[in-house]
Design an enzyme around this catalytic site. Structure first.
Site, mmCIF file in Angstrom:
data_model
loop_
_atom_site.group_PDB
_atom_site.id
_atom_site.type_symbol
_atom_site.label_atom_id
_atom_site.label_comp_id
_atom_site.label_asym_id
_atom_site.label_seq_id
_atom_site.Cartn_x
_atom_site.Cartn_y
_atom_site.Cartn_z
ATOM 1 N N LYS A 1 0.524 -83.008 -21.092
ATOM 2 C CA LYS A 1 -0.349 -83.513 -20.016
ATOM 3 C C LYS A 1 -0.047 -84.709 -20.334
ATOM 4 O O LYS A 1 -0.928 -85.719 -20.254
ATOM 5 C CB LYS A 1 -1.455 -83.150 -20.161
ATOM 6 C CG LYS A 1 -1.843 -81.146 -19.351
ATOM 7 C CD LYS A 1 -3.176 -80.903 -18.848
ATOM 8 C CE LYS A 1 -3.526 -79.446 -18.404
ATOM 9 N NZ LYS A 1 -3.631 -79.542 -17.217
ATOM 10 N N CYS B 1 -6.630 -73.736 -10.933
ATOM 11 C CA CYS B 1 -7.625 -72.697 -11.699
ATOM 12 C C CYS B 1 -9.536 -73.113 -12.527
ATOM 13 O O CYS B 1 -9.751 -72.747 -13.583
ATOM 14 C CB CYS B 1 -6.358 -73.040 -13.456
ATOM 15 S SG CYS B 1 -4.937 -72.641 -13.166
ATOM 16 N N HIS C 1 -12.409 -74.545 -16.589
ATOM 17 C CA HIS C 1 -11.215 -73.608 -16.586
ATOM 18 C C HIS C 1 -10.948 -73.026 -16.645
ATOM 19 O O HIS C 1 -11.743 -72.692 -17.434
ATOM 20 C CB HIS C 1 -9.840 -75.038 -16.747
ATOM 21 C CG HIS C 1 -8.423 -74.935 -16.693
ATOM 22 N ND1 HIS C 1 -7.683 -73.414 -16.864
ATOM 23 C CD2 HIS C 1 -7.715 -75.447 -15.506
ATOM 24 C CE1 HIS C 1 -6.246 -73.508 -16.585
ATOM 25 N NE2 HIS C 1 -6.426 -74.484 -15.633
ATOM 26 N N ASP D 1 -12.875 -78.916 -24.886
ATOM 27 C CA ASP D 1 -11.343 -78.458 -23.923
ATOM 28 C C ASP D 1 -11.132 -79.354 -23.739
ATOM 29 O O ASP D 1 -11.739 -80.460 -22.857
ATOM 30 C CB ASP D 1 -11.951 -77.432 -22.761
ATOM 31 C CG ASP D 1 -9.782 -77.802 -21.515
ATOM 32 O OD1 ASP D 1 -9.608 -77.968 -22.209
ATOM 33 O OD2 ASP D 1 -9.976 -76.702 -21.061
ATOM 34 N N GLN E 1 -8.175 -82.193 -20.674
ATOM 35 C CA GLN E 1 -7.876 -83.655 -19.633
ATOM 36 C C GLN E 1 -8.684 -84.119 -20.248
ATOM 37 O O GLN E 1 -8.624 -85.842 -19.583
ATOM 38 C CB GLN E 1 -8.497 -83.396 -18.422
ATOM 39 C CG GLN E 1 -7.967 -82.552 -17.316
ATOM 40 C CD GLN E 1 -6.246 -82.552 -16.933
ATOM 41 O OE1 GLN E 1 -6.444 -83.581 -16.728
ATOM 42 N NE2 GLN E 1 -6.214 -81.589 -16.156
#
Ligand code: C6P
Length: 417
Positions: free
Chosen positions: A234, A374, A131, A208, A211
């Site tokens: 999220k 993104c 991303h 990261d 997600q």
């Protein structure tokens, strides 16, 4: 990754009842089919109540008031930090810094650890599927320091080329940073294995987790990552709540990110000393109610059980891949095996523009995202400008997938695909 069949499956129908927004219909009386949780999830009543109760009954600034209201707010804020630390298996709440989102967490590491430890000619390894939030901060650092960036390539079905990672690791990078789960391909990367290989090459690792933390069990001590970044919004929590996890010794050795109130030990006119972690990284008044809301979200997800959350999404994704395969000229990107992917499913329909597909779906009150997500370099790699993306979470059911498939068939009829 759990494939547990021993746990009772998640009852998404019951879960839905906890999310007031899912009972809303649009002006045409159509129920809301919300399939954009990868962008931001909906919030259960428990989180809304926690936020509401903070603002209604104990709203006060924290860490400085010597009155009951402020002490209560401080206690709840720090309680939320404990809940988050337990949720990701951190050794101590001190390893969890509250930030606004994943983007801020990654910038924090780039601007503090990065500026101190990365120099001319040093290498930072990222991936083609990252991303922008895990590309741009490192580009800024590399430009300032004269450092190099290299990106792990992906296979045709959207998995990381582990041989290429090994090749790049032979150059002994200072840092390897990668997405645990790709927001645009849904790929679940083998984070523990990447960390193992990167550490063997002497690199630090930033994951990261934007997600992954919302969707599967993530334990920082099992993964052994050095940093983990994720966003509360999220994972059922309010906007403006996010976390940077860092191993304590690393956080303690890092300089502050921003200067101001709360992050200091002593201030003189010409110089200052810093508070202990995590306060050193939490300059100014934080998003108190939002952090408390994140605590409530973590309690909610823990009660559901992250193994069950993962199993539910895997099954729903498998069902969705079957239904989408029936739609004419629809191409799904990312791994075909639901065990290797999350519930973020990106696709194109013939040469219909992904925004047009999303607009037709919106006409059926099916909310999906369209665009480059993104991930412009990844889209370029796939030879695409954009995709349409449906993404699932705890409150989605097979009925939602059926509505998506029906709306897509309508779109194909309209565009005569
Ligand atoms: N992705 C989407 O896919 P922030 O905006 O800081 O909360 O999260 C940034 C981010 C970082 N990494 C990954 C893998 C992400 O998916 C995201 C956010 C959203 O729809 C918005 S582009």
């Amino acid at each position: 990754m759990s494939t547990s069949t021993l746990v009772t499956p998640l009852d998404a129908g019951a879960v839905r009842a906890d999310f007031p927004i899912l009972a809303e219909t649009n002006e045409r009386g159509q129920p809301l089919t919300f399939l954009d949780s990868a962008a931001s999830s909906q919030k259960p009543a428990a989180v809304l109540d926690a936020l509401d109760s903070y603002y209604r009954s104990y709203n006060a600034n924290i860490h400085r008031g010597v009155y009951a209201l402020s002490e209560k707010a401080t206690a709840r804020y720090e309680e939320a930090r404990h809940l988050v630390a337990d949720f990701i298996g951190a050794a101590s709440p001190r390893e969890c810094v509250f930030v606004r989102n994943t983007t801020e967490a990654i910038n924090l590491v780039a601007q503090t650890w990065g500026r101190r430890h990365v120099g001319p000619g040093d290498l930072i390894v990222l991936t083609v599927m990252d991303h922008h939030s895990n590309l741009v901060p490192w580009q800024m650092l590399a430009e300032e320091k004269g450092a190099d960036l290299a990106h792990v390539r992906i296979t045709s079905d959207g998995r990381l080329e582990m041989d290429h990672l090994d090749e790049l690791l032979r150059r002994e990078p200072k840092l390897v940073a990668f997405p645990h789960v790709s927001n645009a391909l849904g790929t679940v990367n083998d984070a523990a294995e990447i960390v193992r290989r990167a550490h063997a090459a002497g690199s630090l690792v930033l994951i990261d987790g934007a997600q992954s933390v919302p969707h599967l069990p993530v334990d920082v001590r099992v993964l052994d990552c050095d940093f983990l970044a994720f966003s509360g919004h999220k994972m059922l929590a309010p906007m403006g709540s996010g976390v940077l996890y860092g191993k304590r010794a690393l956080l303690e050795a890092m300089p502050p990110f921003m200067g101001g109130g709360s992050m200091i030990r002593k201030v003189e006119l010409g110089r200052s000393t810093w508070a202990d972690v995590p306060a050193k990284f939490e300059a100014g008044t934080p998003a108190v109610g939002e952090a408390i809301g994140l605590g409530a979200a973590v309690e909610y997800l823990s009660a559901l059980g992250m193994d069950r959350v993962r199993d539910h999404e895997r099954e729903l994704t498998a069902y969705a891949l079957d239904r989408l395969a029936e739609v004419p000229d629809l191409t799904v990107y990312g791994p075909a095996d639901p065990n290797q992917r999350s519930g973020a499913v990106s696709f194109t329909v013939g040469d219909v523009h992904p925004h047009d597909v999303a607009a037709i779906l919106d006409g059926e009150n099916v909310a999906v995202r369209a665009g480059h997500h993104c991930c412009q370099p990844l889209m370029r790699e796939l030879g695409l400008l954009a995709t349409t993306r449906a993404s699932f979470y705890v409150y989605n059911t097979e009925e939602d997938v059926d509505r998506l498939a029906a709306a897509l068939r309508k779109a194909t009829a309209i565009f005569a695909v």
